[in-house]
Design an enzyme around this catalytic site. Sequence first.
Site, short mmCIF file in Angstrom:
data_model
loop_
_atom_site.label_atom_id
_atom_site.label_comp_id
_atom_site.label_asym_id
_atom_site.label_seq_id
_atom_site.Cartn_x
_atom_site.Cartn_y
_atom_site.Cartn_z
N LEU A 3 0.87 -1.19 0.00
CA LEU A 3 0.00 0.00 0.00
C LEU A 3 0.90 1.23 0.00
CD1 LEU A 3 -3.21 0.74 1.98
CD2 LEU A 3 -1.26 2.31 2.19
N ASP A 31 -8.30 11.40 2.09
CA ASP A 31 -7.63 12.67 2.39
C ASP A 31 -6.94 12.49 3.74
OD1 ASP A 31 -6.74 15.15 3.01
OD2 ASP A 31 -8.65 16.18 2.68
N ASN A 49 4.15 7.90 2.14
CA ASN A 49 4.89 8.82 1.28
C ASN A 49 4.21 10.18 1.10
OD1 ASN A 49 6.52 9.58 -1.32
ND2 ASN A 49 4.37 9.50 -1.95
N TYR A 70 8.05 22.28 8.15
CA TYR A 70 8.26 21.13 7.25
C TYR A 70 9.45 20.30 7.76
CZ TYR A 70 9.24 18.41 3.03
OH TYR A 70 9.48 17.36 2.15
N LYS A 105 9.38 16.38 9.14
CA LYS A 105 10.25 15.34 8.59
C LYS A 105 11.20 14.79 9.66
CE LYS A 105 8.50 15.17 4.53
NZ LYS A 105 7.74 13.96 4.15
N1 LIG Z 1 10.39 16.26 -4.26
C1 LIG Z 1 11.35 16.47 -3.36
O1 LIG Z 1 12.32 17.23 -3.61
C2 LIG Z 1 11.30 15.77 -2.02
C3 LIG Z 1 12.48 15.69 -1.27
C4 LIG Z 1 12.47 15.02 -0.04
C5 LIG Z 1 11.30 14.46 0.43
N2 LIG Z 1 10.15 14.56 -0.32
C6 LIG Z 1 8.94 13.94 0.24
O2 LIG Z 1 8.53 12.91 -0.64
C7 LIG Z 1 7.12 12.68 -0.51
C8 LIG Z 1 6.48 12.65 -1.88
O3 LIG Z 1 6.64 13.93 -2.45
P1 LIG Z 1 6.73 14.14 -4.04
O4 LIG Z 1 7.95 14.95 -4.27
O5 LIG Z 1 6.57 12.86 -4.76
O6 LIG Z 1 5.47 15.12 -4.23
P2 LIG Z 1 4.26 15.14 -5.29
O7 LIG Z 1 4.76 14.78 -6.65
O8 LIG Z 1 3.62 16.48 -5.10
O9 LIG Z 1 3.27 13.98 -4.79
C9 LIG Z 1 2.58 14.10 -3.57
C10 LIG Z 1 1.55 12.97 -3.44
O10 LIG Z 1 0.93 13.08 -2.15
C11 LIG Z 1 -0.48 13.05 -2.32
N3 LIG Z 1 -1.11 13.85 -1.27
C12 LIG Z 1 -0.87 15.16 -0.95
N4 LIG Z 1 -1.69 15.56 0.04
C13 LIG Z 1 -2.46 14.49 0.36
C14 LIG Z 1 -3.53 14.29 1.28
N5 LIG Z 1 -4.00 15.28 2.06
N6 LIG Z 1 -4.11 13.07 1.35
C15 LIG Z 1 -3.67 12.06 0.55
N7 LIG Z 1 -2.69 12.19 -0.35
C16 LIG Z 1 -2.09 13.40 -0.46
C17 LIG Z 1 -0.72 13.61 -3.72
O11 LIG Z 1 -1.93 13.11 -4.31
P3 LIG Z 1 -3.36 13.91 -4.29
O12 LIG Z 1 -3.05 15.37 -4.46
O13 LIG Z 1 -4.15 13.29 -5.38
O14 LIG Z 1 -3.95 13.59 -2.96
C18 LIG Z 1 0.46 13.02 -4.49
O15 LIG Z 1 0.16 11.71 -4.93
C19 LIG Z 1 6.60 13.79 0.41
O16 LIG Z 1 6.43 13.29 1.72
C20 LIG Z 1 7.72 14.84 0.38
O17 LIG Z 1 7.74 15.61 1.55
C21 LIG Z 1 10.12 15.18 -1.52
#
Ligand SMILES: NC(=O)c1ccc[n+]([C@@H]2O[C@H](COP(=O)([O-])OP(=O)(O)OC[C@H]3O[C@@H](n4cnc5c(N)ncnc54)[C@H](OP(=O)(O)O)[C@@H]3O)[C@@H](O)[C@H]2O)c1
Length: 258
Positions: A5, A59, A86, A148, A152
């Site tokens: 999941l 959500d 995630n 943030y 984390k």
């Molecule tokens: N990108 C980076 O540079 C980076 C670096 C370090 C860590 N991270 C971490 O990696 C993880 C994934 O981020 P990403 O970069 O892949 O971002 P992303 O492309 O914006 O994807 C975020 C995902 O989370 C879902 N989401 C957001 N709010 C939600 C809610 N309230 N309920 C359920 N689902 C929710 C979104 O889907 P829906 O909007 O459809 O709900 C989407 O599938 C996050 O925890 C982020 O903090 C990212």
Amino acid sequence: MGTALVTGATSGIGREIAWQLAAEGNDIVLVARNVPALEEYAERIRTFTGQKVETLRADLATEEGARAVGERVASRERPIGLVVNNAGFGLGQSFLGGSLDRELEGMDVMARAILIICHAAAGEFARRGYGAILNISSMTSLTAQGTYSAHKAWVRTFSEGLAETLRPHGVNVTVSCPGLVHTDFHARTNVDASQWPEFAFIPVDRVASRSLDAVRRGRVIVTPSPVYAAAAGILRLSPRALVRRVAGPGRSGRAAGT
Ligand SMILES: NC(=O)c1ccc[n+]([C@@H]2O[C@H](COP(=O)([O-])OP(=O)(O)OC[C@H]3O[C@@H](n4cnc5c(N)ncnc54)[C@H](OP(=O)(O)O)[C@@H]3O)[C@@H](O)[C@H]2O)c1
């Protein structure tokens, strides 16, 4: 891993993790809010991998959503072998003058929902004596960039403790701390990703594969890039006053269009 999941599975890191797990022969439960995106991606995975794919609209900013995912994770009829927490987002605001609702949403999705889902997973996985949890933290867990970073850091510390709690029960917990990754994350946060050099970004497929590799090896903490692993070492050894100065509030990136 059987059935995995993945929360936040419609975009970025979660989407890639779901893909790699399905390509390896695992069935998948995709969790996010956007139903058309969930259904479209589920169909794509079914078509290309032949695996079973369920979708669960939730959500995670709501207790109802987090508990629904927890219930699915703890199901005995349709067991889950791996949970990937995630879903997350950047707040895109300063604490001073920012919206309190946005702050609470961040805490609910990136801390409270993870607590609820891990509580459900811990109980069921420990009872049956196997299972794994992968939580996505960030390099920012070692910085001081505001709430943030705090969320984390919570994920990281919580996962470390949970790993020790569940290890004697045959359950592995891994926390992954990626640096910058090209996903929808920065656009959704209204941050201009072009301000950082390209070499600072880790390819999303590498973040996913290294994180999953750490799960298979039973590693507790993974920083999925040598450059960021070195940066993490420097951050750990640096005086906190210096960290606050170079990686404190307002140092998380220029807003798009400024
Ligand atoms: N990108 C980076 O540079 C980076 C670096 C370090 C860590 N991270 C971490 O990696 C993880 C994934 O981020 P990403 O970069 O892949 O971002 P992303 O492309 O914006 O994807 C975020 C995902 O989370 C879902 N989401 C957001 N709010 C939600 C809610 N309230 N309920 C359920 N689902 C929710 C979104 O889907 P829906 O909007 O459809 O709900 C989407 O599938 C996050 O925890 C982020 O903090 C990212």
